[in-house]
Design an enzyme around this catalytic site. Structure first.
Site, PDB file in Angstrom:
ATOM      1  N   HIS A 153       0.732  -1.232   0.231  1.00 46.12           N
ATOM      2  CA  HIS A 153       0.379   0.012  -0.141  1.00 46.12           C
ATOM      3  C   HIS A 153       0.502   0.942   0.289  1.00 46.12           C
ATOM      4  O   HIS A 153       2.343   1.147  -0.628  1.00 46.12           O
ATOM      5  CB  HIS A 153      -1.134   0.187   1.363  1.00 46.12           C
ATOM      6  CG  HIS A 153      -1.937  -0.485   0.942  1.00 46.12           C
ATOM      7  ND1 HIS A 153      -2.857  -0.400  -0.022  1.00 46.12           N
ATOM      8  CD2 HIS A 153      -2.433  -2.334   1.791  1.00 46.12           C
ATOM      9  CE1 HIS A 153      -4.158  -1.896   0.058  1.00 46.12           C
ATOM     10  NE2 HIS A 153      -4.155  -2.655   0.658  1.00 46.12           N
ATOM     11  N   ASP A 161       0.779   6.419  -4.665  1.00 45.62           N
ATOM     12  CA  ASP A 161      -1.178   6.177  -5.477  1.00 45.62           C
ATOM     13  C   ASP A 161      -1.659   7.366  -5.977  1.00 45.62           C
ATOM     14  O   ASP A 161      -1.311   7.179  -7.181  1.00 45.62           O
ATOM     15  CB  ASP A 161      -2.290   6.440  -3.887  1.00 45.62           C
ATOM     16  CG  ASP A 161      -2.277   4.677  -3.455  1.00 45.62           C
ATOM     17  OD1 ASP A 161      -0.804   4.207  -4.096  1.00 45.62           O
ATOM     18  OD2 ASP A 161      -3.407   4.284  -3.030  1.00 45.62           O
TER      19      ASP A 161
END
Length: 393
Positions: free
Chosen positions: A138, A168
């Site tokens: 992540h 991200d």
């Protein structure tokens, strides 16, 4: 009004944040983005609260202006449909771990044979190669590996988790968008598509432009809280006001620092802008004592028109009333027949002739499956048969 990406067809197999943010930008500027979801829950972002209609506000924000087709790519019929869709597509964006699409029989090598002009973008945590490529991860993992997380936080304290996903969006979604547009530009010259390999970890590393080059030249490792723009100096810091709110001071240039010191009536600090780090803490304390005497709004009014790079630290509740965001129309209201008035973050790229627009909310799961399959020439009978078998939804 024409759109910048009109007639561009994108198949979007991504979920959650990075991929959908990339394809949202493409959709906002006129691309036909077809969200290809599975016949089960589909994009996990649909789940969550609060909701607009059936899906979460988060999902609607990222998937506006798109269509939804639900296929089971593990079936031969689902794979056949997808291959036929890819034959007519300009771009495919996926975010599976390396090898997943190949195992399904719809990887880049197969698709390239059917469509030589296809731009295939794979947006992953670690990229297609290297020992980490198949690991899960992540945002926090990507910025950790990239050396970025090490510098978040205060001196002599542990690293602080950033409140927004840097890898991200900044290292992944935006670079994927740029890569796709570059590949499309090249296709205009050569007629050929190509594979766009985006690693969010690579993208996060590329953010270290103010830090990594110096280390590579000197081998001197900087310390957390001691980087030039990390709160080390009093001229680049956040101060608390009388009412428990905050002001950010970004007076990096000498002329801005001079104006800041003049306004707070501390001309004696002007020459101490780059005092040793041991002195910086004392200077910050003295500035904090001054800032604590007035409310945030009082300081905003005092600094109005002063070139000192001083700003209020806005809360979310302040954004809709901020005159700059109002003028830039960065929060727009969309009127939906089912959900009513929906407020969305507007496209941040401003084009004078072909601006981005919010034309509709995110699609319901499988909302356009029958429509798009019919456009491809499949009969209503075949579509109903596949629906009954769970091949499509």
């Amino acid at each position: 009004m024409p759109s910048a990406l009109e007639n561009l067809r994108v198949l979007d197999l991504t979920r959650l944040l990075p991929g959908p943010y990339c394809t949202m930008l493409l959709a906002d500027f006129g691309a036909e983005v077809i969200k290809v979801e599975d016949t089960g829950p589909g994009d996990y972002a649909r789940v969550g609260t609060p909701k607009w209609g059936e899906d979460s506000t988060f999902f609607h924000s990222l998937n506006r202006n798109k269509k939804s087709v639900c296929l089971d790519l593990k079936t031969e019929q689902g794979k056949e449909i997808f291959l036929n869709m890819a034959e007519k597509a300009d771009v495919i964006v996926e975010s599976f771990r390396p090898g997943v699409m190949d195992r399904l029989g719809v990887g880049y090598k197969v698709l390239k044979e059917k469509n030589s002009g296809l731009i295939y973008c794979s947006l992953t945590g670690y990229g297609q190669t290297g020992p980490y490529s198949t690991q899960p991860g992540h945002d926090l993992n990507y910025i950790s590996y990239a050396g970025l997380l090490e510098f978040f936080g205060e001196r002599n304290r542990k690293p602080t988790v950033p409140p927004v996903p840097i890898a991200d969006i900044g290292g992944g979604a935006l670079l994927a968008t740029v890569g796709i547009l570059m590949a499309l530009f090249e296709r205009n010259r050569s007629g050929n598509g190509q594979f766009v390999d985006i690693s969010m970890m690579d993208g996060a590393l590329s953010w270290l432009q103010l830090t990594l080059p110096d280390y590579l030249a000197s081998n001197i490792e900087p310390k957390r809280g001691e980087l030039p723009l990390s709160g080390r100096h009093a001229f680049y810091e956040v101060y608390e006001t009388k009412d428990g709110r905050y002001l950010s001071v970004g007076a990096v240039e000498a002329k801005f620092w001079k104006e800041f010191c003049r306004v707070i009536e501390r001309d004696d600090l002007i020459k101490q802008q780059y005092a040793p780090i041991q002195e910086q803490d004392r200077i910050k304390d003295e500035i904090q004592a001054v800032i604590s005497t007035k409310t945030q709004q009082e300081w905003v009014e005092i600094f109005l028109g002063v070139e000192a790079c001083v700003s209020p630290v806005n809360r979310l509740a302040n954004l809709e009333s901020d005159p700059q965001f109002i003028q830039r129309e960065m929060i727009q209201t969309y009127h939906d027949t089912e959900a009513g008035e929906v407020k969305l973050i507007a496209p941040p790229i401003k084009l004078s002739e072909t601006p981005g627009t919010i034309r509709e909310l995110a699609p319901k799961s499988g909302q356009h499956t029958a429509e798009i399959l019919a456009e491809m020439g499949y009969s209503i009978q075949r579509i109903d048969e596949w629906k009954n078998k769970g091949v499509i939804k």
